[in-house]
Design an enzyme around this catalytic site. Structure first.
Site, PDB file in Angstrom:
ATOM      1  N   HIS A 127       0.808  -1.222   0.000  1.00  0.00           N
ATOM      2  CA  HIS A 127       0.000   0.000   0.000  1.00  0.00           C
ATOM      3  C   HIS A 127       0.841   1.271   0.000  1.00  0.00           C
ATOM      4  O   HIS A 127       0.317   2.359  -0.247  1.00  0.00           O
ATOM      5  CB  HIS A 127      -0.916   0.002   1.222  1.00  0.00           C
ATOM      6  CG  HIS A 127      -1.665  -1.281   1.405  1.00  0.00           C
ATOM      7  ND1 HIS A 127      -1.289  -2.245   2.311  1.00  0.00           N
ATOM      8  CD2 HIS A 127      -2.747  -1.767   0.766  1.00  0.00           C
ATOM      9  CE1 HIS A 127      -2.124  -3.269   2.230  1.00  0.00           C
ATOM     10  NE2 HIS A 127      -3.010  -3.009   1.298  1.00  0.00           N
ATOM     11  N   GLU A 130      -3.172   2.891   1.959  1.00  0.00           N
ATOM     12  CA  GLU A 130      -2.660   3.533   0.741  1.00  0.00           C
ATOM     13  C   GLU A 130      -2.856   5.042   0.799  1.00  0.00           C
ATOM     14  O   GLU A 130      -1.971   5.804   0.394  1.00  0.00           O
ATOM     15  CB  GLU A 130      -3.368   2.971  -0.501  1.00  0.00           C
ATOM     16  CG  GLU A 130      -2.867   3.588  -1.786  1.00  0.00           C
ATOM     17  CD  GLU A 130      -3.645   3.145  -3.013  1.00  0.00           C
ATOM     18  OE1 GLU A 130      -3.730   3.935  -3.981  1.00  0.00           O
ATOM     19  OE2 GLU A 130      -4.181   2.015  -3.016  1.00  0.00           O
TER      20      GLU A 130
END
Length: 313
Positions: free
Chosen positions: A74, A126
């Site tokens: 991520h 993320e």
């Protein structure tokens, strides 16, 4: 009962790369290797890697100095990178190259003096990593409503980037609002959203036209898996997210003649097979795979983990 499998489904190239980085690090350096956060959002994957010697931590201060440390697919903020350097950690970065692309785009926009609008979900790993990779002002917008109420002067030079696992349709709607409200706006094309996200969403829409019930194999904290379930629901059929066959509720499929199954980008095929076996425990099942794209994209591993230079990028 007929079972139709979506194509494509399951692991994407970024997930394959991240898992392989952990596996090869264990082979090369031996256990333990430390992984900051879940390498991908899937419990089965994480548990398997733990049995091989991977140690998953929430923060870098849980990692001994100089230890082999892997950043998840991520991505991480720059302060995390700096913290790793300060502790002299041997870092291998498993950030998906498509996430890295978003980081680069955001930094370029910020360097040009634009306010960067990140379209994504608050709290997602993320999103936190991307916001921490971009200098200057970054504003998170999660949906159309927040785009409508974004508190910036209409002549503000802005640029948008997106979380890679978002819905293409939802992103398009948010971008349309931003373009209507702000005259000086730039951003990547919608097609720049992760190819795997788009392909799996397209396949689910097609599968929803053929099935009575849709089962999505994936983790509850997986953004792309949740969106696949939402697309099935929006298409008008009952849609359920489950990690494996143990979570199958027989009532979901009691009256179904055709069950569609797909899997999020971080869900292994073994979990799909586990769900099929759970269906077989209920009644006779025939399995077929729908026509669809065959993904052939591969991402290069860090140089120190492979002697091969012939992998596709």
């Amino acid at each position: 009962m007929r079972v139709i499998l979506a194509q494509p489904r399951g692991f994407c190239a970024g997930v394959v790369r991240a898992i392989e980085i952990v596996d090869r690090s264990l082979q090369k350096y031996g256990a333990p290797v430390y992984v900051r956060h879940e390498i991908v959002h899937n419990k089965a994957v994480v548990e398997e890697l733990k049995t091989k010697g991977a140690v998953f931590v929430d923060e870098l201060d849980q990692v001994p100095p100089h230890a082999v440390t892997i950043f998840s697919a991520h991505g991480v903020a720059r302060e995390v990178e700096a913290g790793a350097a300060a502790r002299s950690l041997h870092v291998l970065n498993a950030t998906c190259p498509l996430v890295t692309k978003v980081h680069i785009q955001g930094r370029q926009y910020a360097a040009a003096g634009r306010v960067v609008v990140l379209i994504g979900h608050a709290g997602h790993a993320e999103v936190e990593g991307t916001m921490g990779q971009i200098d200057g002002k970054v504003v998170l917008v999660q949906n159309v409503q927040e785009a409508e109420h974004l508190d910036l002067p209409p002549d503000t030079p802005i640029a948008y980037v997106t979380q890679t696992t978002l819905s293409v349709d939802d992103t398009r709607e948010v971008i349309a609002v931003l373009r209507r409200r702000f005259g000086n706006i730039v951003g990547p094309e919608v097609r720049d959203i992760c190819y795997a996200t788009q392909n799996r969403q397209r396949a689910v829409r097609e599968l929803s036209r053929q099935a009575d019930v849709l089962l999505i194999v994936g983790a509850k904290n997986s953004s792309n898996s949740n969106r696949l379930r939402e697309i099935g629901t929006e298409s008008g059929i009952p849609s359920y997210l489950l990690a494996d066959g143990n979570e199958l509720d027989p009532d979901w499929v009691r009256d179904a003649q055709v069950v569609g199954i797909t899997a999020g980008a971080s869900a292994p095929e073994a979990m799909v097979e586990h769900v099929i076996e759970a269906l077989r425990a209920l009644r006779r099942v025939t399995v077929s795979t729908m026509d669809g794209l065959e993904e052939k994209i591969e991402f290069r591993l860090p140089r120190e983990l492979t002697e091969s230079e012939g992998q596709e990028v």
